[in-house]
Design a protein around this motif. Structure first.
Motif, PDB file in Angstrom:
ATOM      1  N   GLU A  38      32.946  53.694  33.552  1.00  0.00           N
ATOM      2  CA  GLU A  38      34.358  53.235  32.687  1.00  0.00           C
ATOM      3  C   GLU A  38      35.125  54.108  31.780  1.00  0.00           C
ATOM      4  OE1 GLU A  38      31.968  49.872  34.136  1.00  0.00           O
ATOM      5  OE2 GLU A  38      31.542  51.649  33.063  1.00  0.00           O
ATOM      6  N   LYS A  64      30.970  45.267  28.382  1.00  0.00           N
ATOM      7  CA  LYS A  64      31.470  43.942  29.045  1.00  0.00           C
ATOM      8  C   LYS A  64      30.780  43.896  30.666  1.00  0.00           C
ATOM      9  CE  LYS A  64      35.589  42.849  26.904  1.00  0.00           C
ATOM     10  NZ  LYS A  64      37.046  42.338  27.050  1.00  0.00           N
ATOM     11  N   ARG A  65      30.741  44.942  31.329  1.00  0.00           N
ATOM     12  CA  ARG A  65      30.165  45.081  32.672  1.00  0.00           C
ATOM     13  C   ARG A  65      28.623  44.556  32.372  1.00  0.00           C
ATOM     14  NH1 ARG A  65      27.595  49.233  35.861  1.00  0.00           N
ATOM     15  NH2 ARG A  65      28.719  50.853  34.523  1.00  0.00           N
ATOM     16  N   LYS A  76      33.790  49.641  25.407  1.00  0.00           N
ATOM     17  CA  LYS A  76      34.045  48.366  25.536  1.00  0.00           C
ATOM     18  C   LYS A  76      33.977  47.730  27.004  1.00  0.00           C
ATOM     19  CE  LYS A  76      37.223  44.885  23.650  1.00  0.00           C
ATOM     20  NZ  LYS A  76      38.570  44.707  23.140  1.00  0.00           N
ATOM     21  N   THR A  77      34.511  48.319  27.873  1.00  0.00           N
ATOM     22  CA  THR A  77      34.677  48.177  29.426  1.00  0.00           C
ATOM     23  C   THR A  77      33.145  48.196  29.945  1.00  0.00           C
ATOM     24  OG1 THR A  77      36.944  48.967  29.484  1.00  0.00           O
ATOM     25  CG2 THR A  77      35.731  47.975  31.369  1.00  0.00           C
TER      26      THR A  77
END
Length: 164
Positions: free
Chosen positions: A89, A97-98, A93-94
């Motif tokens: 990513e 989230k995954r 943060k991304t």
């Protein structure tokens, strides 16, 4: 995550993991090295006795190779799962989230025991989110070396090293 047990395998040794360098353009095509095979075979023998029905692997080559060797020894079939892929990513943060989505997916699954074959950053995220319920960027590089299995059960973790 109560009543769930995770056997989290870090893929076999690669040129990048051995030399602690970035994968760069080899991110998707890096192969495991022959010298890492003994540890993977020992992991396969160990996992033979795990009584479970759900096994997942990252889609990247080094994990597919590792899980295939474990399958040859243990008979455990691994399904590819993109949520286990390496940290690709654009930001932390991304990625986080995954991994939270991965945990939710496994939490909703009726099975109680999972074997996961994945990468260092994913292992780090799973370790912190499943044991401490908190994961920060400074924890990103806190992952075990290749040839290991991190067992997480009831919020506690235990590392087994098969390189010995």
């Amino acid at each position: 995550m109560k009543n769930k047990t995770f056997y989290i395998v870090r893929h076999g040794e690669t040129f990048a993991s051995k030399n602690n360098v970035d994968y760069g353009e080899m991110q998707f095509s890096a192969e495991i090295l022959d010298e890492g095979l003994p540890a993977i075979r020992k992991i396969g023998e160990f996992l033979k006795s795990v009584n479970n029905s759900k096994n997942y692997t990252s889609e990247l080559l080094r994990c597919r190779q590792t899980s295939n060797i474990i399958y040859q020894i243990s008979g455990k079939i691994f399904q590819p799962l993109d949520l286990l892929n390496e940290y690709l990513e654009p930001d932390f943060k991304t990625f986080k989230k995954r991994i939270q989505k991965l945990i939710l997916t496994l939490e909703m699954d009726e099975n109680e025991i999972f074997i996961l074959c994945t990468h260092g950053a994913v292992i780090s995220a799973l370790k912190y989110l499943l044991t401490k319920r908190k994961y920060e960027i400074e924890n990103l590089l806190d992952y075990p070396r290749t040839g290991t299995v991190l067992i997480i059960k009831n919020g506690k973790d235990k590392l087994m090293d098969f390189n010995l």
